[in-house]
Design a protein around this motif. Structure first.
Motif, PDB file in Angstrom:
ATOM      1  N   TYR A   1      -4.866   6.033   0.536  1.00 44.40           N
ATOM      2  CA  TYR A   1      -4.976   4.910  -0.387  1.00 44.40           C
ATOM      3  C   TYR A   1      -5.725   3.739   0.257  1.00 44.40           C
ATOM      4  O   TYR A   1      -6.590   3.125  -0.361  1.00 44.40           O
TER       5      TYR A   1
ATOM      6  N   ASP B   1       0.590   9.472  -5.657  1.00 43.92           N
ATOM      7  CA  ASP B   1       0.711  10.794  -5.026  1.00 43.92           C
ATOM      8  C   ASP B   1      -0.327  11.021  -3.932  1.00 43.92           C
ATOM      9  O   ASP B   1      -1.011  12.051  -3.899  1.00 43.92           O
TER      10      ASP B   1
ATOM     11  N   GLN C   1       0.829  -1.197   0.000  1.00 42.46           N
ATOM     12  CA  GLN C   1       0.000   0.000   0.000  1.00 42.46           C
ATOM     13  C   GLN C   1       0.868   1.253   0.000  1.00 42.46           C
ATOM     14  O   GLN C   1       0.517   2.235  -0.652  1.00 42.46           O
ATOM     15  N   ASP C   2       1.984   1.233   0.716  1.00 43.27           N
ATOM     16  CA  ASP C   2       2.879   2.388   0.746  1.00 43.27           C
ATOM     17  C   ASP C   2       3.392   2.729  -0.647  1.00 43.27           C
ATOM     18  O   ASP C   2       3.378   3.889  -1.057  1.00 43.27           O
ATOM     19  N   VAL C   3       3.853   1.717  -1.369  1.00 42.50           N
ATOM     20  CA  VAL C   3       4.376   1.941  -2.715  1.00 42.50           C
ATOM     21  C   VAL C   3       3.266   2.447  -3.631  1.00 42.50           C
ATOM     22  O   VAL C   3       3.443   3.409  -4.382  1.00 42.50           O
TER      23      VAL C   3
ATOM     24  N   THR D   1      -1.264   9.704   0.466  1.00 41.19           N
ATOM     25  CA  THR D   1      -0.735   9.022   1.645  1.00 41.19           C
ATOM     26  C   THR D   1      -1.204   7.575   1.657  1.00 41.19           C
ATOM     27  O   THR D   1      -2.209   7.224   1.018  1.00 41.19           O
ATOM     28  N   GLN D   2      -0.514   6.754   2.422  1.00 43.27           N
ATOM     29  CA  GLN D   2      -0.912   5.349   2.554  1.00 43.27           C
ATOM     30  C   GLN D   2      -2.286   5.258   3.181  1.00 43.27           C
ATOM     31  O   GLN D   2      -3.110   4.442   2.774  1.00 43.27           O
TER      32      GLN D   2
ATOM     33  N   GLU E   1      -8.060   8.866 -10.666  1.00 40.67           N
ATOM     34  CA  GLU E   1      -7.330   7.891  -9.838  1.00 40.67           C
ATOM     35  C   GLU E   1      -7.410   6.489 -10.440  1.00 40.67           C
ATOM     36  O   GLU E   1      -6.429   5.754 -10.447  1.00 40.67           O
TER      37      GLU E   1
ATOM     38  N   ALA F   1       0.508   3.982  -2.855  1.00 39.67           N
ATOM     39  CA  ALA F   1       0.128   5.346  -2.471  1.00 39.67           C
ATOM     40  C   ALA F   1       1.138   6.356  -3.005  1.00 39.67           C
ATOM     41  O   ALA F   1       0.740   7.400  -3.554  1.00 39.67           O
ATOM     42  N   ASN F   2       2.421   6.052  -2.879  1.00 42.53           N
ATOM     43  CA  ASN F   2       3.449   6.958  -3.398  1.00 42.53           C
ATOM     44  C   ASN F   2       3.336   7.136  -4.906  1.00 42.53           C
ATOM     45  O   ASN F   2       3.451   8.250  -5.416  1.00 42.53           O
ATOM     46  N   LEU F   3       3.089   6.045  -5.611  1.00 48.28           N
ATOM     47  CA  LEU F   3       2.956   6.123  -7.067  1.00 48.28           C
ATOM     48  C   LEU F   3       1.721   6.924  -7.487  1.00 48.28           C
ATOM     49  O   LEU F   3       1.681   7.495  -8.572  1.00 48.28           O
TER      50      LEU F   3
END
Length: 103
Positions: free
Chosen positions: A23, A17, A9-11, A19-20, A37, A13-15
């Motif tokens: 997302y 733009d 989820q972190d990756v 926050t985790q 989105e 969310a970063n992709l």
């Protein structure tokens, strides 16, 4: 699809733009995913929109009691449940194929 591709989820969310936490809420259906989105998600996952769009999500793939209580279950645990559910289905299919070979 995200889990299948082993994207956290972190990756993701970063992709996208965001926050985790944002997302995660979108993935769990607590916050609506915009058309823009959805387009970005399909680009990141490199899939056709029809493979991941909300309307095609099988609500019965996660037991109802999990979706009703999702705000009290930690995100990591929900990810684990989804992963194990998918893995369980794959193993059942392999067993079914092996049983058919024996018959």
């Amino acid at each position: 699809m995200r889990l299948k591709l082993e994207i956290t989820q972190d990756v993701m969310a970063n992709l996208l733009d965001m926050t985790q936490a944002t997302y995660s809420r979108k993935e769990r259906g607590l916050t609506k995913i915009t058309n823009d989105e959805w387009n970005r998600i399909t680009e990141v996952l490199d899939v056709d929109r029809s493979e991941v769009i909300e309307e095609n999500f099988k609500k019965d793939s996660i037991p109802t009691n999990f979706t009703k209580r999702s705000s009290t279950i930690p995100n990591g645990l929900l990810d684990q449940i989804a992963f194990l559910t998918k893995e369980n289905l794959e193993l059942k299919e392999k067993i079914r194929k092996l049983e058919n070979q024996d018959n």
